[in-house]
Design a protein around this motif. Structure first.
Motif, PDB file in Angstrom:
ATOM      1  N   ASN A 207       0.714  -1.089  -0.022  1.00 54.63           N
ATOM      2  CA  ASN A 207      -0.120  -0.077  -0.086  1.00 54.63           C
ATOM      3  C   ASN A 207       1.100   1.106  -0.012  1.00 54.63           C
ATOM      4  N   LEU A 208       0.497   2.105  -0.796  1.00 57.08           N
ATOM      5  CA  LEU A 208       1.373   3.338  -0.900  1.00 57.08           C
ATOM      6  C   LEU A 208       0.454   4.626  -0.961  1.00 57.08           C
ATOM      7  N   ASP A 209       0.936   5.458  -0.394  1.00 55.15           N
ATOM      8  CA  ASP A 209       0.107   6.761   0.067  1.00 55.15           C
ATOM      9  C   ASP A 209       1.335   7.818  -0.484  1.00 55.15           C
ATOM     10  N   THR A 210       0.864   8.620  -1.211  1.00 56.64           N
ATOM     11  CA  THR A 210       2.044   9.931  -1.609  1.00 56.64           C
ATOM     12  C   THR A 210       1.100  11.048  -1.361  1.00 56.64           C
ATOM     13  N   PHE A 211       1.862  12.121  -0.457  1.00 56.02           N
ATOM     14  CA  PHE A 211       1.267  13.404  -0.673  1.00 56.02           C
ATOM     15  C   PHE A 211       2.157  14.590  -1.034  1.00 56.02           C
ATOM     16  N   GLN A 212       1.726  15.357  -1.656  1.00 53.42           N
ATOM     17  CA  GLN A 212       2.583  16.513  -2.241  1.00 53.42           C
ATOM     18  C   GLN A 212       2.376  17.797  -2.354  1.00 53.42           C
ATOM     19  N   ALA A 213       3.129  18.601  -1.755  1.00 52.73           N
ATOM     20  CA  ALA A 213       2.528  20.367  -2.053  1.00 52.73           C
ATOM     21  C   ALA A 213       3.775  20.763  -2.909  1.00 52.73           C
ATOM     22  N   ALA A 214       3.311  21.562  -3.739  1.00 59.92           N
ATOM     23  CA  ALA A 214       4.349  22.403  -4.576  1.00 59.92           C
ATOM     24  C   ALA A 214       4.101  23.868  -4.540  1.00 59.92           C
ATOM     25  N   TRP A 215       4.964  24.670  -4.509  1.00 60.25           N
ATOM     26  CA  TRP A 215       4.820  25.994  -4.651  1.00 60.25           C
ATOM     27  C   TRP A 215       5.476  26.711  -5.558  1.00 60.25           C
ATOM     28  N   ASN A 216       4.986  27.156  -6.616  1.00 57.91           N
ATOM     29  CA  ASN A 216       5.896  27.929  -7.868  1.00 57.91           C
ATOM     30  C   ASN A 216       5.899  29.345  -7.715  1.00 57.91           C
ATOM     31  N   GLN A 217       6.753  29.977  -7.578  1.00 62.48           N
ATOM     32  CA  GLN A 217       6.902  31.633  -7.492  1.00 62.48           C
ATOM     33  C   GLN A 217       7.675  32.400  -8.394  1.00 62.48           C
ATOM     34  N   ASN A 218       6.980  33.179  -9.176  1.00 61.96           N
ATOM     35  CA  ASN A 218       7.860  34.134  -9.982  1.00 61.96           C
ATOM     36  C   ASN A 218       8.649  35.438  -8.952  1.00 61.96           C
ATOM     37  N   TRP A 219       9.673  35.448  -8.927  1.00 57.56           N
ATOM     38  CA  TRP A 219      10.117  36.397  -8.145  1.00 57.56           C
ATOM     39  C   TRP A 219      10.574  37.881  -8.862  1.00 57.56           C
ATOM     40  N   THR A 220      11.029  37.797  -9.886  1.00 55.85           N
ATOM     41  CA  THR A 220      11.282  38.968 -10.867  1.00 55.85           C
ATOM     42  C   THR A 220      11.203  38.366 -12.379  1.00 55.85           C
ATOM     43  N   PRO A 221      10.994  39.377 -13.350  1.00 54.83           N
ATOM     44  CA  PRO A 221      11.003  39.016 -14.559  1.00 54.83           C
ATOM     45  C   PRO A 221      11.908  37.845 -15.296  1.00 54.83           C
ATOM     46  N   GLU A 222      13.080  37.573 -14.372  1.00 54.10           N
ATOM     47  CA  GLU A 222      14.024  36.904 -14.895  1.00 54.10           C
ATOM     48  C   GLU A 222      14.273  35.393 -13.843  1.00 54.10           C
ATOM     49  N   LEU A 223      13.657  35.417 -12.716  1.00 58.28           N
ATOM     50  CA  LEU A 223      13.723  34.315 -11.780  1.00 58.28           C
ATOM     51  C   LEU A 223      12.600  33.902 -11.226  1.00 58.28           C
TER      52      LEU A 223
END
Lengths: 423, 77
Positions: A207-223
């Motif tokens: 039995n396999l349980d996988t939890f994931q949280a992802a956060w994407n963030q644009n910091w500057t026009p190049e980063l």
């Protein structure tokens, strides 16, 4: 069926006309207002993995295909197929550095198929998706369900995505009873009789349980940045059913014996920064990993990608990974370990739970040709794409040996070709 | 030694997270997202190719998870 046979021909014709009318209305409602949103993506892949070693000669051919259809601007339906065609050789018994016996590698081959499908719903800044996959091979079956929800905010500069996956796997083993002492359990010698009523075969669950949280963030026009937190729980038969481990100085071997539970956690941080003077996107990633088998891992990745032509870009990448061994890991279990200690209760012949480091380097050339605006490439395709990638992976096994000899299958080569089109 | 290094990595990431939370009012305007929207700025720009590579890596190492997910970049889809 019986009801349909009882209807008279006129009623059947009326029913057919009514069904056709409903179908037309449904298709019209689905497609007409969003005709411009209709897009289908078709992608195929073949990768070839090879360990150029005299003993393992492991080769895996990994073909795959994925189709995504978006009948409306808010709905995506996907289907996929993957296979693993594996041939090679491996030692059936893991003997330690103190062993007198050197076992020969025996040949094996198998093919694994995975079919999957799902859908996604996108509304304004929110996306919901659900997917299912079924995998099967001669000695292993798997089913997995994944649901995910993501949302954009702060002018779409921030995206949070949460997902949960549940796996129900089954593995074929010899027919030992759960009450049998682990030291008396024997490994499989072949997959003959698996998933049948054969008396000498049994099926164990994972039995396999996988939890994931992802956060994407644009910091500057190049980063931009991505942070991913993963937690996974595994419960069940976590051994290799074919692998035995020598556990007594006299040469006695028993089926590999791992703990039935494993909780795993990983936290990764990735950055992409566009360096204007050299017109290159530089990627950096770091990941920390820990599990309840006391394995600690760290990963560092560096990449650079730039355009050679407007339709061709080159990615180069490098990766370093290092891990400690599991609490119960030993290269030799014949030294009289205390029965209540971790190496007395459990034994493993799996190099993945031994301390190791790995280095990889690779490159990918990717070609993309898109139609400008509503124009189509060759009058048909919104976009055509193809890629060729190569990676070399070198593993440095710190302790693992075959009867005291360092394995020679520590170099792996991976070639991948992909092609795709959007309609 | 390894435990010490992993501790440093985790602390580094925690510091990054705090920094990120502290400056979460940073805004990139839509007209400034041309570079962020480019495929070279995506974390997973060829999912089929990257899944094949990830498949190989996961079969050779104990660590699992924290893989890149699609959606990084301009957030304009």
């Amino acid at each position: 069926m019986r009801l349909q046979l009882m209807l008279n021909p006129r009623a059947r014709r009326r029913g057919r006309r009514r069904s056709f009318a409903w179908l037309s209305v449904a298709l019209g409602a689905l497609l007409a207002p969003h005709a411009r949103a209709q897009v289908a993506d078709v992608d195929v892949r073949t990768s070839v993995f090879n360990e150029p070693s005299a003993t393992s000669k492991l080769t895996v051919i990994h073909p795959g295909a994925a189709v995504v259809v978006r009948p409306t601007s808010w709905l995506g339906v996907n289907a996929s197929y993957d296979a693993d065609i594996v041939t090679g050789a491996t030692e059936a018994v893991k003997r330690g550095r103190l062993a007198d016996i050197v076992t020969q590698a025996s040949d094996f081959s198998d093919t694994r198929h995975v079919v999957g499908g799902g859908f996604s719903i996108t509304r304004a800044s929110t996306e919901l998706s659900a997917n299912y996959a079924y995998g099967f091979e001669s000695d292993y079956k798997s089913q997995s369900f994944t649901v995910a929800a993501g949302t954009d905010f702060l002018q779409k500069n921030t995206k949070i995505e949460l997902s949960y996956g549940r796996g129900f796997d089954e593995v074929c083993t010899t027919a030992f009873a759960e009450t049998d002492a682990p030291s008396n359990r024997q490994a499989l010698t072949s997959s003959d009789g698996c998933f049948s009523n054969a008396d000498d075969r049994a099926v164990r669950e994972i039995n396999l349980d996988t939890f994931q949280a992802a956060w994407n963030q644009n910091w500057t026009p190049e980063l931009n940045m991505q942070m991913v937190l993963t937690g996974a729980l595994q419960n069940g038969f976590l051994e290799n059913p074919y692998r035995s481990v020598e556990i007594a100085a006299a040469g006695d071997a028993a089926l590999e014996n791992h703990p039935d539970n494993r909780a795993r956690g990983a936290l990764a941080l990735r950055l992409k920064y566009y360096v204007r003077p050299i017109k290159t996107a530089i990627g950096f990633g770091v990941r920390g990993y820990r599990d309840t088998w006391d394995i600690l891992g760290q990963t560092y990745e560096l990449s650079g990608e730039r355009y050679l032509f407007p339709w061709l870009r080159l990615l180069v990448r490098g990766r370093y990974y290092a891990q400690t061994g599991a609490l119960f890991w030993s290269d030799d279990y014949t030294g009289g370990e205390p029965e209540t200690g971790p190496r007395g209760q459990y034994w493993s012949g799996d190099r993945e739970v031994s301390p190791l480091a790995s280095y990889s380097a690779g490159a990918r050339l990717q070609l993309e040709k898109s139609g400008a605006g509503e124009a189509r490439v060759f009058g048909i395709f919104r976009q055509l794409r193809a890629a060729a990638a190569f990676d070399g992976i070198k593993t440095d096994l710190k302790e693992f040996t075959w009867s005291g000899e360092t394995p020679d299958d520590t170099l792996a080569l991976l070639f991948t070709l992909t092609a795709g089109a959007s309609f | 030694m390894e435990h010490h290094l992993v501790g440093k990595v985790v602390k580094g990431m925690a510091a990054s997270l705090l920094l990120a939370l502290g400056t979460s009012c940073v805004t990139v305007r839509p007209e400034q997202k041309a570079i962020l929207a480019d495929p070279t700025m995506q974390f997973e720009s060829n999912p089929l190719e990257e899944s094949a590579r990830q498949h190989v890596i996961e079969n050779r190492e104990a660590a699992y998870g924290g893989g890149s997910v699609q959606g990084g970049g301009c957030g304009c889809n």
